[in-house]
Write a protein that holds these residues in place. Sequence first.
Motif: not given
Length: 133
Positions: A23-31, A33-51
């Motif tokens: 996402l950082g490459v797409v928006v042109g920022v050398e950083a 962009v939201g990787g930790v947030g995406f990871a936490m949302i994915m963790l919530v969804l994945v663990t809920d589905k597995l549970r």
Amino acid sequence: MVLYGVAALALCMLVGMLVGEALGVVVGVEANVGGVGFAMIMLVLVTDKLRRSGKFPPASEQGVLFWSAMYIPIVIAMASTQNVVEALAGGPMAILAGLGALAAGAALVPVLSRVGERAEPLPPLTEAEKQEV
């Protein structure tokens, strides 16, 4: 089995960081962009589905709970490595990306609040528990 919970967290973190970098490459920022947030949302969804499907035993959940207690220090450490001044000097794109992430997060609050089942409230503390606090 605790290791499986830590492995689920690590996999979500890895995928989230890759998405944030892309996402950082797409928006042109050398950083990232939201990787930790995406990871936490994915963790919530994945663990809920597995549970819900019964494939996430309580012992594995302990691995996720351990690292969830470490979440804030990890996020602070990661945020301190990003060059915020450089991102803001790059133009309004950083501000637009931040506002976009804020809007997406606000829009996801009702969705994430529906994850899981309603539970009974905790019972009141006993006198012995009140004295321990």
